[in-house]
Design an enzyme around this catalytic site. Sequence first.
Site, mmCIF file in Angstrom:
data_model
loop_
_atom_site.group_PDB
_atom_site.id
_atom_site.type_symbol
_atom_site.label_atom_id
_atom_site.label_comp_id
_atom_site.label_asym_id
_atom_site.label_seq_id
_atom_site.Cartn_x
_atom_site.Cartn_y
_atom_site.Cartn_z
ATOM 1 N N TYR A 1 -25.593 42.912 -17.717
ATOM 2 C CA TYR A 1 -26.900 42.331 -17.422
ATOM 3 C C TYR A 1 -27.365 42.832 -16.063
ATOM 4 C CZ TYR A 1 -26.425 38.572 -20.989
ATOM 5 O OH TYR A 1 -26.322 37.833 -22.140
ATOM 6 N N GLU B 1 -24.182 32.122 -18.117
ATOM 7 C CA GLU B 1 -23.603 31.065 -17.296
ATOM 8 C C GLU B 1 -23.882 31.325 -15.822
ATOM 9 O OE1 GLU B 1 -22.862 31.092 -20.922
ATOM 10 O OE2 GLU B 1 -21.501 32.538 -20.004
ATOM 11 N N ASN C 1 -33.216 38.256 -24.073
ATOM 12 C CA ASN C 1 -31.813 37.956 -24.305
ATOM 13 C C ASN C 1 -31.677 36.690 -25.148
ATOM 14 O OD1 ASN C 1 -28.886 38.273 -23.811
ATOM 15 N ND2 ASN C 1 -29.113 36.341 -22.700
ATOM 16 N N GLU C 2 -31.117 36.857 -26.333
ATOM 17 C CA GLU C 2 -30.910 35.721 -27.239
ATOM 18 C C GLU C 2 -32.160 34.824 -27.281
ATOM 19 O OE1 GLU C 2 -26.145 34.953 -27.293
ATOM 20 O OE2 GLU C 2 -27.213 34.081 -25.604
ATOM 21 N N GLU D 1 -22.367 40.505 -28.742
ATOM 22 C CA GLU D 1 -21.442 39.767 -27.885
ATOM 23 C C GLU D 1 -20.320 39.238 -28.769
ATOM 24 O OE1 GLU D 1 -23.187 36.594 -25.664
ATOM 25 O OE2 GLU D 1 -24.652 37.870 -24.635
ATOM 26 N N TYR E 1 -13.080 33.670 -18.236
ATOM 27 C CA TYR E 1 -13.561 33.790 -19.613
ATOM 28 C C TYR E 1 -12.466 34.148 -20.622
ATOM 29 C CZ TYR E 1 -17.592 33.977 -22.758
ATOM 30 O OH TYR E 1 -18.519 33.692 -23.737
#
Length: 589
Positions: free
Chosen positions: A53, A99, A157-158, A234, A301
């Site tokens: 990103y 996040e 994005n999404e 993703e 993660y």
Amino acid sequence: MGNFNYSGDKFYLNGEEFTVISGAMHYFRIPREYWRDRLTKLKECGFNTVETYTCWNLHEPVEGQFDFSGMLDLPAYIDIANELGLYCILRPGPYICAEWESGGLPAWLLNYKDMNLRCNDPEFINKVENYYNALLPKITDKLITNGGNIIMMQIENEYGSYGNDHEYMQKIADIYIKHNIDCLLFTSDGACNSMLNGGTLPQYLCVANFGSRPDENFAKLEEFRPNQPRMCGEYWCGWFDHWHDMHHTREPEELAGLFKDMLESGASLNFYMFHGGTNFGFMNGANHYEKFEPTITSYDYNALLSEAGDLTPAYFAVRKVIEEYTGKNLPPLTVKNTEKVAYGTVNLTEYVDVFTAAKQLSEPVKSPVCKFMEDIGQYYGYTLYSSTLFGPSEEHDLNFDAVNDRANIYFDGVRKGYIEKSQHEDNIRIPALEKGQKLQIDILNENMGRVNYGPHIMDRKGIKGVRAGLQYHFGWEIFPLPMDNLSSLNYSKEIDKNVSGFYRATFNIDEQPKDTFINPVGFHKGNIFINGFNLGRYYTDAGPQITLFCPAPMLKSGENEIIVFESDYCDEAIVEFTDTPILDKKHEE
């Protein structure tokens, strides 16, 4: 000059069939000094592409002022990937979720109270275009069509998780085209009808995001958009953690097995995350569904590389799958884990309480009412609200119209309790005052991270509407404490462990510094600064994260400075430098 495109269900790179095996690593979560190490580890695992990103809120921290230096030097990051033979997938948002604080949207957008985010609002489009006018010229020469290594760029994005404004989506694509972005453009969304319908444009490739059930998710994608390549944009190899929650893990064999299934089905994919890194400073995001849940500092993660960049069992399991899929042994690994050092215990012997520090760090904003931090030009950190209540008055409950997100309340310098959004609320009583008596009220509020996903991204921080019972109290001094520069603080040797404040010490490192982890063993809630760099938040009472990762580049040979800001109270003013992270504090049932 090169070309990357697709025909039917196949990708083609310069005319040859190509399977994208990509891993996500965000440059802004990794010390610049470690970019090459992390990218080399990606390459030596058998991957051919890195995905990242871009973070609008760091690149344009103040409207019209842009920063592409240091850890934000995106062109340099892409160049290192190119040197290592890695292609790049770029996802410039403007919204990124991730996040990350406010999903990457700058908090100063909240100053435009009539503006609607993430839709075809002309004012929002104008702000986005100003950002892209600074960003896109820096990467245009790195497109594969210009001889570079960027093969794909994402539109928004999404978006289908948020809205269905296709005119807005097209506006984003039009800005790309205006800047001569002619590589393969795509959208990515969850694999369900509403998300795919809301977040895609018919002329552009769409990919699906998921962490399990690949056959089911790819079937939905193909039903919605037949005759295009299968790609998981993703592949969630783990998950993120919230304070007060558990640390998420996943078995390497299961993770690698699903990866193998996708490759054998002819799919391309992007691991989210290959390496998560760290939410340094105040840049973690938050979720808000039934309750408000801020994300922790570590963005480990459960990725193939740990937060500190170490090779995990999942790394080797995935590497083996790639060797089996290609039928070729990868070259022997040259990469290795960085050395970790336990520098031991440091006693913090200097201190300044937050009330004194506020006067040293900022000028107060005088206001009849408590204001959200954005309304006084502050976007991150803490805010101190101070006022005096005069008698005569009866005993009353202390009430608020809003606490966003965590407030410590002091009466005459004594901590009376705290309120934490969705988690905890002490019942605090304002004592009765006789005529001539007065009460000093101080409220230290923390912005714990703005919402990064869903309908609550217009997330203003601070407190509003302080009341004694039903009666609003007016007349406040508001001290912004963004903590971006602590050099003006004056410390003493007198410590009051029961009052929020800044603790300071110096310590020496004789050799070349190594990576380490800081355990704030004597502290409860706050932030740690090393040589002026904000490592992020600790919250030992909540967990699951206990230690903060301290990368070697933030340290130096010789004397180092550590400052701990404790927002609550301190048991003992010590921290411990250890060689082992603690990300999984167990919670009582």
